[in-house]
Design a protein around this motif. Structure first.
Motif, PDB file in Angstrom:
ATOM      1  N   PHE A   1      -6.095  -4.204   2.361  1.00 20.85           N
ATOM      2  CA  PHE A   1      -5.308  -5.259   1.516  1.00 20.85           C
ATOM      3  C   PHE A   1      -4.095  -4.595   1.112  1.00 20.85           C
ATOM      4  O   PHE A   1      -2.840  -5.091   1.127  1.00 20.85           O
ATOM      5  CB  PHE A   1      -5.897  -5.896   0.814  1.00 20.85           C
ATOM      6  N   ALA A   2      -4.295  -3.287   0.529  1.00 22.55           N
ATOM      7  CA  ALA A   2      -3.036  -2.775  -0.285  1.00 22.55           C
ATOM      8  C   ALA A   2      -1.913  -2.221   0.678  1.00 22.55           C
ATOM      9  O   ALA A   2      -0.993  -2.235   0.322  1.00 22.55           O
ATOM     10  CB  ALA A   2      -3.538  -1.618  -1.329  1.00 22.55           C
ATOM     11  N   PHE A   3      -2.566  -1.446   1.835  1.00 17.79           N
ATOM     12  CA  PHE A   3      -1.668  -1.152   2.706  1.00 17.79           C
ATOM     13  C   PHE A   3      -0.752  -2.181   3.280  1.00 17.79           C
ATOM     14  O   PHE A   3       0.387  -1.971   3.745  1.00 17.79           O
ATOM     15  CB  PHE A   3      -2.309  -0.160   3.748  1.00 17.79           C
ATOM     16  N   PHE A   4      -1.618  -3.060   3.761  1.00 13.85           N
ATOM     17  CA  PHE A   4      -0.791  -4.314   4.554  1.00 13.85           C
ATOM     18  C   PHE A   4       0.237  -4.874   3.333  1.00 13.85           C
ATOM     19  O   PHE A   4       1.413  -5.092   4.031  1.00 13.85           O
ATOM     20  CB  PHE A   4      -1.901  -5.099   4.984  1.00 13.85           C
ATOM     21  N   THR A   5      -0.177  -5.135   2.214  1.00 13.24           N
ATOM     22  CA  THR A   5       0.717  -5.500   1.321  1.00 13.24           C
ATOM     23  C   THR A   5       2.008  -4.704   1.061  1.00 13.24           C
ATOM     24  O   THR A   5       3.026  -5.074   0.858  1.00 13.24           O
ATOM     25  CB  THR A   5       0.196  -5.807  -0.135  1.00 13.24           C
ATOM     26  N   ALA A   6       1.757  -3.361   0.794  1.00  9.72           N
ATOM     27  CA  ALA A   6       2.722  -2.381   0.806  1.00  9.72           C
ATOM     28  C   ALA A   6       3.616  -2.177   1.641  1.00  9.72           C
ATOM     29  O   ALA A   6       4.910  -2.218   1.668  1.00  9.72           O
ATOM     30  CB  ALA A   6       1.988  -1.214   0.206  1.00  9.72           C
ATOM     31  N   SER A   7       3.164  -2.104   2.915  1.00 10.10           N
ATOM     32  CA  SER A   7       3.959  -1.915   4.079  1.00 10.10           C
ATOM     33  C   SER A   7       4.863  -3.183   4.405  1.00 10.10           C
ATOM     34  O   SER A   7       5.939  -3.069   5.033  1.00 10.10           O
ATOM     35  CB  SER A   7       2.983  -1.625   5.439  1.00 10.10           C
TER      36      SER A   7
ATOM     37  N   ILE B   1      -0.185  -1.998  -9.715  1.00  8.43           N
ATOM     38  CA  ILE B   1      -0.934  -2.572 -10.934  1.00  8.43           C
ATOM     39  C   ILE B   1      -1.303  -4.191 -10.578  1.00  8.43           C
ATOM     40  O   ILE B   1      -2.357  -4.771 -10.622  1.00  8.43           O
ATOM     41  CB  ILE B   1      -0.401  -2.649 -12.219  1.00  8.43           C
ATOM     42  N   SER B   2      -0.128  -4.857  -9.952  1.00  8.61           N
ATOM     43  CA  SER B   2      -0.322  -6.150  -9.707  1.00  8.61           C
ATOM     44  C   SER B   2      -1.254  -6.408  -8.480  1.00  8.61           C
ATOM     45  O   SER B   2      -2.137  -7.218  -8.420  1.00  8.61           O
ATOM     46  CB  SER B   2       1.133  -6.860  -9.137  1.00  8.61           C
ATOM     47  N   MET B   3      -1.348  -5.387  -7.374  1.00 14.00           N
ATOM     48  CA  MET B   3      -2.363  -5.385  -6.378  1.00 14.00           C
ATOM     49  C   MET B   3      -3.835  -5.269  -6.887  1.00 14.00           C
ATOM     50  O   MET B   3      -4.684  -5.845  -6.414  1.00 14.00           O
ATOM     51  CB  MET B   3      -2.147  -4.439  -5.564  1.00 14.00           C
ATOM     52  N   HIS B   4      -3.831  -4.294  -8.111  1.00 14.53           N
ATOM     53  CA  HIS B   4      -5.298  -4.282  -8.552  1.00 14.53           C
ATOM     54  C   HIS B   4      -5.714  -5.653  -8.861  1.00 14.53           C
ATOM     55  O   HIS B   4      -6.802  -6.098  -8.730  1.00 14.53           O
ATOM     56  CB  HIS B   4      -5.094  -3.182  -9.800  1.00 14.53           C
TER      57      HIS B   4
ATOM     58  N   ILE C   1      -6.626   1.339  -3.507  1.00 16.26           N
ATOM     59  CA  ILE C   1      -5.592   0.373  -3.660  1.00 16.26           C
ATOM     60  C   ILE C   1      -4.120   1.371  -3.834  1.00 16.26           C
ATOM     61  O   ILE C   1      -3.190   1.347  -3.311  1.00 16.26           O
ATOM     62  CB  ILE C   1      -5.553  -0.487  -4.801  1.00 16.26           C
ATOM     63  N   SER C   2      -4.513   2.228  -4.935  1.00 16.63           N
ATOM     64  CA  SER C   2      -3.467   2.987  -5.643  1.00 16.63           C
ATOM     65  C   SER C   2      -2.873   4.129  -4.621  1.00 16.63           C
ATOM     66  O   SER C   2      -1.817   4.207  -4.233  1.00 16.63           O
ATOM     67  CB  SER C   2      -3.940   3.717  -6.938  1.00 16.63           C
ATOM     68  N   VAL C   3      -4.009   4.839  -3.818  1.00 15.49           N
ATOM     69  CA  VAL C   3      -3.621   5.994  -2.840  1.00 15.49           C
ATOM     70  C   VAL C   3      -2.895   5.354  -1.924  1.00 15.49           C
ATOM     71  O   VAL C   3      -1.626   5.656  -1.455  1.00 15.49           O
ATOM     72  CB  VAL C   3      -4.757   6.575  -2.498  1.00 15.49           C
ATOM     73  N   SER C   4      -3.535   4.270  -1.189  1.00 17.32           N
ATOM     74  CA  SER C   4      -2.651   3.760  -0.019  1.00 17.32           C
ATOM     75  C   SER C   4      -1.236   3.000  -0.078  1.00 17.32           C
ATOM     76  O   SER C   4      -0.643   3.290   0.599  1.00 17.32           O
ATOM     77  CB  SER C   4      -3.674   2.698   0.611  1.00 17.32           C
ATOM     78  N   SER C   5      -1.478   2.148  -1.218  1.00 21.68           N
ATOM     79  CA  SER C   5       0.062   1.817  -1.554  1.00 21.68           C
ATOM     80  C   SER C   5       1.120   2.786  -1.822  1.00 21.68           C
ATOM     81  O   SER C   5       2.125   2.840  -1.429  1.00 21.68           O
ATOM     82  CB  SER C   5      -0.118   0.567  -2.471  1.00 21.68           C
ATOM     83  N   VAL C   6       0.620   3.743  -2.815  1.00 25.18           N
ATOM     84  CA  VAL C   6       1.592   4.864  -3.219  1.00 25.18           C
ATOM     85  C   VAL C   6       1.983   5.546  -1.794  1.00 25.18           C
ATOM     86  O   VAL C   6       3.147   6.034  -2.108  1.00 25.18           O
ATOM     87  CB  VAL C   6       1.009   5.580  -4.315  1.00 25.18           C
ATOM     88  N   ALA C   7       1.139   5.770  -0.865  1.00 24.39           N
ATOM     89  CA  ALA C   7       1.327   6.522   0.382  1.00 24.39           C
ATOM     90  C   ALA C   7       2.331   5.781   1.040  1.00 24.39           C
ATOM     91  O   ALA C   7       3.322   6.255   1.483  1.00 24.39           O
ATOM     92  CB  ALA C   7       0.198   6.616   1.164  1.00 24.39           C
ATOM     93  N   ALA C   8       2.298   4.404   1.195  1.00 21.63           N
ATOM     94  CA  ALA C   8       3.231   3.774   1.913  1.00 21.63           C
ATOM     95  C   ALA C   8       4.686   3.636   1.223  1.00 21.63           C
ATOM     96  O   ALA C   8       5.891   3.930   1.605  1.00 21.63           O
ATOM     97  CB  ALA C   8       2.809   2.220   1.888  1.00 21.63           C
ATOM     98  N   ALA C   9       4.741   3.824  -0.310  1.00 25.18           N
ATOM     99  CA  ALA C   9       5.956   3.947  -0.992  1.00 25.18           C
ATOM    100  C   ALA C   9       6.628   5.189  -0.993  1.00 25.18           C
ATOM    101  O   ALA C   9       7.876   5.333  -0.536  1.00 25.18           O
ATOM    102  CB  ALA C   9       5.657   3.600  -2.462  1.00 25.18           C
TER     103      ALA C   9
ATOM    104  N   LEU D   1      -3.102  -0.898  12.242  1.00 29.39           N
ATOM    105  CA  LEU D   1      -3.833  -0.283  13.039  1.00 29.39           C
ATOM    106  C   LEU D   1      -3.796   1.288  13.072  1.00 29.39           C
ATOM    107  O   LEU D   1      -5.065   1.773  13.446  1.00 29.39           O
ATOM    108  CB  LEU D   1      -3.709  -1.034  14.487  1.00 29.39           C
ATOM    109  N   GLU D   2      -2.793   1.828  13.065  1.00 31.32           N
ATOM    110  CA  GLU D   2      -2.651   3.146  13.107  1.00 31.32           C
ATOM    111  C   GLU D   2      -3.051   3.836  11.701  1.00 31.32           C
ATOM    112  O   GLU D   2      -3.744   4.981  11.584  1.00 31.32           O
ATOM    113  CB  GLU D   2      -0.926   3.442  13.119  1.00 31.32           C
ATOM    114  N   ALA D   3      -3.097   2.938  10.552  1.00 30.57           N
ATOM    115  CA  ALA D   3      -3.382   3.519   9.237  1.00 30.57           C
ATOM    116  C   ALA D   3      -5.098   3.281   9.100  1.00 30.57           C
ATOM    117  O   ALA D   3      -5.393   4.019   8.220  1.00 30.57           O
ATOM    118  CB  ALA D   3      -2.821   2.771   8.233  1.00 30.57           C
ATOM    119  N   LEU D   4      -5.468   2.560   9.936  1.00 29.16           N
ATOM    120  CA  LEU D   4      -6.994   2.311   9.925  1.00 29.16           C
ATOM    121  C   LEU D   4      -7.989   3.567   9.839  1.00 29.16           C
ATOM    122  O   LEU D   4      -8.860   3.436   8.764  1.00 29.16           O
ATOM    123  CB  LEU D   4      -7.485   1.203  10.802  1.00 29.16           C
TER     124      LEU D   4
END
Length: 395
Positions: free
Chosen positions: A84-90, A201-204, A281-289, A303-306
């Motif tokens: 959820f977080a990686f898809f939202t962040a990307s 934090i909103s994603m949390h 959520i924190s690690v994956s979304s921050v990684a995208a940022a 799919l690549e990040a899975l």
């Protein structure tokens, strides 16, 4: 909070040093940053080896089906949160961070005085594989000496983190930001920090809402009431930044939501070690940022990040108990699977630790959901056994 303040001081000192100090002082900071980065790379496989081994070996043995269901549900929640977080962040961050400064490749403008290499004993996957083999083996055979050795190894690594790595992080961050200042990219990167933190934090809270709506449907109670009951645990975790320190409050509030004492006493301490949805959520979304902020290339597709997200959910078992454990446990995966450079890892650490308490709060509040669902499963099993009991007696 002291650590966050020290990291902020490290950022400020790094920027001021890069702007006004002579090159020799900047090179001194860069040398410290290089040495600390070598120590981090060396310690991460050992952290994963001992923490994951000790964590798996400590799982209760005679808990039957409920143990398997609790572990499965916790992992599904953790993995689902990461997806959820990686898809939202990307999807969101390319628009939200449009115009963010792009950092050059990880080639420093000034080199360290001494480039001392400290190669790790093993790579991340080797450490994780050994940890699973020995963790499961110790749990199955009850090998007390190996269990004691893994626990003692974990304690030594935790001591090293507390006494060496964590105190050195402000100097590490100062060196990275001094280097970025010399390159002229630091202010472009800093302006995006607040936007990323608010988004994470909103994603949390979106994930917590989804969790409690699911639990409300399962137990036929108001999701808002269930969430409101767990808020003391949430705010305790924000203050303590520790899942373990929050366990007594999480237990208390979980029982107030109608979970039986036996289920709560079993599920909550276990989930404090294996259910890490907020941290993922924190690690994956921050990684995208960070990928966007550094101009490191296109964000990987979902799919690549899975594979990264799947491994992250497993590696998070090494997070509890270690200071900044979630981001420290993820550093190896970020480098090996996403190709993060030194500067990217430094930004990841700063951004993660700035909101680490909220990730922990999301973890422990979600533990209450896992307990509610397992309690429902246990009730259904008990009813089935009661229905079968008269039939067995008749037979």
């Amino acid at each position: 909070m002291n650590l966050i303040l020290k990291l902020l001081c490290g950022i400020l000192i790094g920027i001021l040093t890069g702007m006004f100090a002579p090159d020799v002082l900047i090179q001194g900071l860069i040398t410290i940053q290089y040495f600390v980065s070598q120590l981090i790379k060396f310690i991460i496989p050992l952290l994963i080896l001992f923490y994951v081994t000790s964590g798996i070996a400590s799982l209760p043995k005679n808990s039957g089906k409920l143990l398997g269901k609790t572990i499965s549900l916790s992992y599904m929640s953790t993995l689902g949160a990461g997806i959820f977080a990686f898809f939202t962040a990307s999807t969101l961050f390319p628009v939200l961070l449009d115009g963010a400064g792009q950092l050059p490749e990880a080639k420093t403008a000034l080199t360290p005085f001494l480039a001392l290499q400290i190669p790790p004993l093993m790579n991340i996957m080797t450490a994780l594989t050994i940890a699973f083999i020995f963790g499961l083996g110790i749990s199955s055979t009850g090998a007390e000496h190996l269990k004691k050795a893994s626990d003692q190894g974990r304690d030594i690594i935790e001591l090293f983190l507390n006494k060496v790595i964590i105190p050195a992080l402000p100097f590490y961050i100062a060196g990275v930001f001094a280097d970025m200042t010399v390159k002229g990219t630091v202010f472009a990167a800093m302006q995006t920090f607040s936007l990323v933190l608010i988004a994470v934090i909103s994603m949390h809270w979106v994930w917590l809402t989804l969790q409690f709506v699911t639990a409300g449907i399962a137990v036929r109670q108001s999701p808002l009431k269930l969430l409101r009951t767990m808020l003391p645990a949430y705010f305790t975790a924000v203050g303590t930044m520790s899942s373990a320190a929050t366990v007594p409050i999480t237990l208390q509030q979980t029982k107030r939501n109608g979970v039986s004492n036996s289920i709560a006493n079993f599920v909550v301490p276990l989930c404090a070690n294996i259910h890490m949805s907020g941290s993922v959520i924190s690690v994956s979304s921050v990684a995208a940022a960070v990928i966007i902020m550094t101009g490191a290339g296109p964000i990987p597709t979902l799919l690549e990040a899975l594979p990264f997200l799947a491994m992250l959910g497993i590696t998070m078992v090494a997070a509890p108990g270690a200071p900044g454990g979630a981001v420290m446990a993820s550093v190896g995966l970020l480098g090996s699977m996403l190709g993060f450079t030194e500067e990217m890892i430094a930004l990841q650490i700063v951004l993660h630790l700035a909101q680490d308490s909220f990730g922990t709060a999301c973890n422990v509040t979600g533990d209450g959901v896992i307990a509610l669902l397992i309690n429902t499963v246990a009730d259904e099993q008990e009813k089935e056994e009661e229905e079968l009991h008269p039939l067995n007696e008749a037979a």
